[in-house]
Design an enzyme around this catalytic site. Structure first.
Site, PDB file in Angstrom:
ATOM      1  N   CYS A   7     -23.424 -13.275 -44.777  1.00  0.00           N
ATOM      2  CA  CYS A   7     -22.418 -12.256 -44.505  1.00  0.00           C
ATOM      3  C   CYS A   7     -22.854 -11.386 -43.333  1.00  0.00           C
ATOM      4  O   CYS A   7     -23.831 -10.629 -43.438  1.00  0.00           O
ATOM      5  CB  CYS A   7     -22.202 -11.414 -45.755  1.00  0.00           C
ATOM      6  SG  CYS A   7     -21.002 -10.102 -45.518  1.00  0.00           S
ATOM      7  N   ASN A  11     -18.104 -11.823 -39.483  1.00  0.00           N
ATOM      8  CA  ASN A  11     -17.701 -12.995 -40.267  1.00  0.00           C
ATOM      9  C   ASN A  11     -18.673 -13.275 -41.403  1.00  0.00           C
ATOM     10  O   ASN A  11     -19.857 -12.921 -41.326  1.00  0.00           O
ATOM     11  CB  ASN A  11     -17.598 -14.235 -39.373  1.00  0.00           C
ATOM     12  CG  ASN A  11     -16.472 -14.135 -38.368  1.00  0.00           C
ATOM     13  OD1 ASN A  11     -15.355 -13.769 -38.708  1.00  0.00           O
ATOM     14  ND2 ASN A  11     -16.761 -14.447 -37.109  1.00  0.00           N
ATOM     15  N   ASP A 109     -30.521 -11.241 -42.043  1.00  0.00           N
ATOM     16  CA  ASP A 109     -30.222 -12.387 -41.191  1.00  0.00           C
ATOM     17  C   ASP A 109     -31.372 -12.697 -40.245  1.00  0.00           C
ATOM     18  O   ASP A 109     -31.662 -13.861 -39.952  1.00  0.00           O
ATOM     19  CB  ASP A 109     -28.933 -12.141 -40.403  1.00  0.00           C
ATOM     20  CG  ASP A 109     -28.973 -10.846 -39.601  1.00  0.00           C
ATOM     21  OD1 ASP A 109     -29.663  -9.893 -40.017  1.00  0.00           O
ATOM     22  OD2 ASP A 109     -28.306 -10.780 -38.547  1.00  0.00           O
ATOM     23  N   ARG A 110     -32.065 -11.663 -39.783  1.00  0.00           N
ATOM     24  CA  ARG A 110     -33.181 -11.863 -38.860  1.00  0.00           C
ATOM     25  C   ARG A 110     -34.376 -12.497 -39.576  1.00  0.00           C
ATOM     26  O   ARG A 110     -35.078 -13.342 -39.014  1.00  0.00           O
ATOM     27  CB  ARG A 110     -33.556 -10.534 -38.216  1.00  0.00           C
ATOM     28  CG  ARG A 110     -32.365  -9.862 -37.539  1.00  0.00           C
ATOM     29  CD  ARG A 110     -32.706  -8.545 -36.914  1.00  0.00           C
ATOM     30  NE  ARG A 110     -33.469  -8.745 -35.691  1.00  0.00           N
ATOM     31  CZ  ARG A 110     -33.941  -7.745 -34.947  1.00  0.00           C
ATOM     32  NH1 ARG A 110     -33.740  -6.496 -35.330  1.00  0.00           N
ATOM     33  NH2 ARG A 110     -34.621  -8.002 -33.841  1.00  0.00           N
ATOM     34  N   ASP A 129     -29.923 -14.718 -31.415  1.00  0.00           N
ATOM     35  CA  ASP A 129     -28.738 -14.891 -32.248  1.00  0.00           C
ATOM     36  C   ASP A 129     -27.578 -14.106 -31.642  1.00  0.00           C
ATOM     37  O   ASP A 129     -27.613 -12.878 -31.545  1.00  0.00           O
ATOM     38  CB  ASP A 129     -29.035 -14.381 -33.664  1.00  0.00           C
ATOM     39  CG  ASP A 129     -27.931 -14.749 -34.665  1.00  0.00           C
ATOM     40  OD1 ASP A 129     -26.815 -15.088 -34.224  1.00  0.00           O
ATOM     41  OD2 ASP A 129     -28.195 -14.689 -35.883  1.00  0.00           O
ATOM     42  N   THR A 132     -22.522 -10.126 -33.839  1.00  0.00           N
ATOM     43  CA  THR A 132     -21.926  -8.843 -33.480  1.00  0.00           C
ATOM     44  C   THR A 132     -22.871  -8.085 -32.557  1.00  0.00           C
ATOM     45  O   THR A 132     -22.448  -7.444 -31.590  1.00  0.00           O
ATOM     46  CB  THR A 132     -21.642  -8.011 -34.747  1.00  0.00           C
ATOM     47  OG1 THR A 132     -20.802  -8.778 -35.621  1.00  0.00           O
ATOM     48  CG2 THR A 132     -20.943  -6.712 -34.398  1.00  0.00           C
TER      49      THR A 132
END
Length: 260
Positions: A7, A11, A109-110, A129, A132
C-alpha cells in the site's frame, strides 16, 4: 497461497503468490475509507474474471499509509481466516539489519525493497523507487539498510508545476525526441524527463563516491520503465521488486529453516 499487499500513498498493489510464482497482480487507488468488504468484493471479482481458484492462507502487508492497515487486517481475518503480517510491526522480523539514527522510522516499502534487492542481487546496491516520492535506498554489502535519499516524485512535481503556474497544462510523462522543446508541452516533458535523469545520475554518483566502492543501481516503481530509456542509468529494472521482498519476509517469518 500468499496474498501480498503493498500500500503506497497513491496506489495499492495486490499479488497472489503460490510459492513459486505470482499468479496475478492488481492495482487500485489507495483510499483509507475503503472497507474490508469492499476490498474483498473487488479482489474476488478480479479472481473470478481470470479464473483463479486461489485459497488464500496467508497475508502480508507493507503500508506507508497507516490508516489503511486496519481494514486490510480485517480483510485477512474475516475472509481468509488468517492474521495479516504487517511489515514494521514488532512481530514481523526482517532478514536484514537497519542501520539508521536511533528513533528514525523507515518506510516499510524501503525496507521491503532492501530485502528484495539483497535477495536478488546481493549487497552494495542503490535501489531507486519511482513512486509518489522518488527514493534512493542504500543496501550494504551484508544486506543491511543504511539510509538513503528522498526526492519529490515525478508525478508530484508535474502536478505542482501545473497547479502553481496557470499557463502550464497538465502533460503526460514521456521521453521527448529532443532536449530543447519548441512548444510548451515538449518543454515540460523535456524538463521532467531529463531533469529526473540528471537527478538520478547525480545522486547515485554522489552515493558511490561517499561509499567509495562499486555499487549496482536497481530501479523499480511505476515510472521505472520510462527511465530505462535513458542510457546507462540503471544496471537492472525489476517491476515486482517490492512484491518479491514481501514473499522473502513472509518466508523468513514462517520457515525457521530459511534462517539457517
Amino acid at each position: 497461497m500468499l496474498l501480498a499487499i503493498d500500500c503506497g500513498n497513491t496506489n495499492t498493489v495486490f499479488s497472489i503468490w503460490d510459492g513459486t510464482r505470482f499468479l496475478a497482480t492488481w492495482r487500485t487507488s489507495t483510499e483509507h475509507q475503503r472497507t474490508a468488504d469492499q476490498y474483498y468484493v473487488w479482489l474476488s471479482t478480479l479472481m473470478d474474471f481470470l479464473g483463479i481458484k486461489a485459497e488464500i492462507t496467508d497475508v502480508i502487508v507493507s503500508s506507508t499509509v497507516p490508516r489503511v492497515v486496519f481494514n486490510l487486517r480485517v480483510l485477512a481475518d474475516r475472509y481468509f481466516n488468517t492474521r495479516a503480517m504487517v511489515v514494521g510491526k514488532p512481530d514481523c522480523e526482517l532478514p536484514v539489519d537497519v542501520r539508521v539514527d536511533l528513533g528514525t522510522n523507515v518506510g516499510p516499502d524501503r525496507l521491503v525493497n532492501t530485502v528484495a534487492g539483497f535477495d536478488l542481487y546481493g549487497g552494495d546496491l542503490i535501489v531507486v523507487d519511482f513512486g509518489t516520492a522518488t527514493t534512493f535506498d542504500v543496501v550494504a554489502a551484508d544486506g543491511a539498510y543504511e539510509g538513503g535519499v528522498i526526492a519529490p516524485g515525478v508525478n508530484l512535481s508535474l502536478e505542482a508545476l501545473h497547479q502553481a503556474a496557470a499557463a502550464l497544462p497538465h502533460v503526460d510523462i514521456t521521453k521527448p525526441q529532443r532536449v530543447v522543446g519548441t512548444n510548451t508541452v515538449a518543454c515540460m516533458q523535456s524538463g521532467i524527463f531529463w531533469g529526473y535523469v540528471g537527478l538520478v545520475r547525480e545522486i547515485c554518483a554522489r552515493i558511490k563516491a561517499e561509499r567509495d566502492r562499486p555499487m549496482r543501481i536497481i530501479s523499480t516503481g511505476g515510472l521505472a520503465p520510462l527511465f530505462q530509456q535513458a542510457e546507462d542509468l540503471f544496471d537492472d529494472w525489476r517491476e515486482d521488486l517490492t512484491m518479491h521482498g514481501l514473499t522473502v519476509i513472509h518466508r523468513y517469518n514462517t520457515h525457521k529453516d530459511f534462517r539457517q
